[in-house]
Design a protein around this motif. Structure first.
Motif, PDB file in Angstrom:
ATOM      1  N   GLN A 121       0.844  -1.194   0.000  1.00 58.19           N
ATOM      2  CA  GLN A 121       0.000   0.000   0.000  1.00 58.19           C
ATOM      3  C   GLN A 121       0.881   1.246   0.000  1.00 58.19           C
ATOM      4  OE1 GLN A 121      -3.734  -0.561   0.247  1.00 58.19           O
ATOM      5  NE2 GLN A 121      -2.730  -2.427  -0.486  1.00 58.19           N
ATOM      6  N   ILE A 122       0.769   2.034  -1.066  1.00 59.89           N
ATOM      7  CA  ILE A 122       1.578   3.246  -1.225  1.00 59.89           C
ATOM      8  C   ILE A 122       0.641   4.453  -1.217  1.00 59.89           C
ATOM      9  CG2 ILE A 122       3.266   4.445  -2.646  1.00 59.89           C
ATOM     10  CD1 ILE A 122       4.228   1.717  -1.580  1.00 59.89           C
ATOM     11  N   GLY A 123       0.929   5.435  -0.365  1.00 57.10           N
ATOM     12  CA  GLY A 123       0.042   6.572  -0.193  1.00 57.10           C
ATOM     13  C   GLY A 123       0.186   7.640  -1.257  1.00 57.10           C
ATOM     14  N   ARG A 124      -0.409   8.802  -0.980  1.00 58.33           N
ATOM     15  CA  ARG A 124      -0.355   9.936  -1.897  1.00 58.33           C
ATOM     16  C   ARG A 124       1.029  10.598  -1.860  1.00 58.33           C
ATOM     17  NH1 ARG A 124      -5.627  10.514   0.204  1.00 58.33           N
ATOM     18  NH2 ARG A 124      -7.249  10.632  -1.406  1.00 58.33           N
ATOM     19  N   ASN A 125       1.438  11.093  -3.027  1.00 57.02           N
ATOM     20  CA  ASN A 125       2.658  11.902  -3.147  1.00 57.02           C
ATOM     21  C   ASN A 125       3.879  11.223  -2.536  1.00 57.02           C
ATOM     22  OD1 ASN A 125       1.087  14.022  -4.334  1.00 57.02           O
ATOM     23  ND2 ASN A 125       0.436  14.605  -2.275  1.00 57.02           N
ATOM     24  N   VAL A 126       3.975   9.922  -2.731  1.00 56.04           N
ATOM     25  CA  VAL A 126       5.143   9.156  -2.296  1.00 56.04           C
ATOM     26  C   VAL A 126       6.132   9.068  -3.449  1.00 56.04           C
ATOM     27  CG1 VAL A 126       5.947   6.855  -1.595  1.00 56.04           C
ATOM     28  CG2 VAL A 126       3.863   7.817  -0.589  1.00 56.04           C
ATOM     29  N   HIS A 127       7.412   9.197  -3.129  1.00 55.00           N
ATOM     30  CA  HIS A 127       8.456   9.041  -4.142  1.00 55.00           C
ATOM     31  C   HIS A 127       9.244   7.774  -3.844  1.00 55.00           C
ATOM     32  CE1 HIS A 127      11.294  10.861  -7.199  1.00 55.00           C
ATOM     33  NE2 HIS A 127      11.977   9.821  -6.742  1.00 55.00           N
ATOM     34  N   LEU A 128       9.118   6.787  -4.741  1.00 51.05           N
ATOM     35  CA  LEU A 128       9.926   5.574  -4.660  1.00 51.05           C
ATOM     36  C   LEU A 128      11.054   5.713  -5.663  1.00 51.05           C
ATOM     37  CD1 LEU A 128       7.115   2.829  -4.536  1.00 51.05           C
ATOM     38  CD2 LEU A 128       8.213   4.022  -2.618  1.00 51.05           C
TER      39      LEU A 128
END
Length: 248
Positions: A121-128
């Motif tokens: 689960q990756i949230g909003r405005n995440v930078h991977l």
């Protein structure tokens, strides 16, 4: 409900493989069971068209994205698997892979050679960043997957696995490994958070080391890698600037 309908709902973002419950996340067991049922029901086939030469389950083909979905899937070997949700404004740079059951919220970036594992689960405005590995936790079904909440920055080559929770606004420096077997040290509050502890909100985490505990290891000067919280961001700080300052 059939596994096929559940996969449709996962792709639409109307259900998720894990749901927030206060400060924690709880696995959606029915969703994970449906994904496992889909694997059992599928048969290996050779795909055609642009996927000529690839072999996978016939019921879990890669998703075909359309411009009206608002996702940038840049050419060059990236793939979003059936049953994964990718929100409007997400950018995937090649090659990147998003596995079944994963959820990526609005405005996030998945850079080259990055993996978003099954049910992550990756949230909003995440930078991977490039080379980041977000592990998938499909089994056991009761275990929560990896969760990276809103506004987090994950530096190049970092590995986050085994259901680790990274809370809102945290910054993970390049090369950090977070897993259930690795203790987290908080140098700001001078305490050991423990193995597999959630990364607190707005924490800046860098790679560190701790001495080996047995006498022979000590005599050899050996150490084991561990993540260290070196500082905390304030509400308005820039993630990349905070990381640059912390690593100096």
């Amino acid at each position: 409900m059939s596994w096929n309908k559940i996969l449709d709902q996962l792709e639409a973002g109307t259900i998720r493989a894990a749901d927030r419950d206060g400060d924690t996340w709880i696995a959606n067991v029915k969703v994970k069971e449906a994904i496992l049922d889909a694997f059992k029901a599928g048969k290996n086939v050779s795909y055609g068209g642009i996927y000529e030469g690839f072999v996978d389950k016939d019921n879990l083909p890669p998703r075909i994205m359309h411009p009206d979905e608002g996702v940038r899937l840049v050419p060059g070997g990236s793939s979003i698997r059936r049953g994964a949700y990718v929100a409007e404004g997400v950018i995937l740079m090649p090659p990147a892979y998003v596995n079944i059951g994963a959820y990526i919220d609005e405005g996030s970036m998945v850079d080259s050679h990055a993996l978003v594992g099954s049910c992550a689960q990756i949230g909003r405005n995440v930078h991977l960043s490039a080379g980041v590995q977000i592990g998938g936790v499909l089994e056991p079904v009761g275990l929560s997957p990896v969760v990276v909440e809103d506004d987090c920055f994950v530096g190049a080559g970092s590995v986050i696995v085994e259901g680790i929770l990274v809370k809102r606004g945290a910054v993970i420096a390049p090369g950090v490994t977070l897993s259930k077997s690795v203790p987290v040290y908080d140098c700001v509050h001078e305490k050991l958070l423990g193995k597999g502890a959630p990364i607190p909100e707005r924490a800046v985490v860098v790679p560190g080391s701790r001495p080996v505990s047995n006498e022979w290891g000590k005599s050899q000067g050996l150490s084991i890698s561990c993540p260290i919280i070196i500082k905390y961001r304030d509400e308005g700080s820039n993630a990349s600037l905070e990381l640059e300052e912390a690593l100096r």
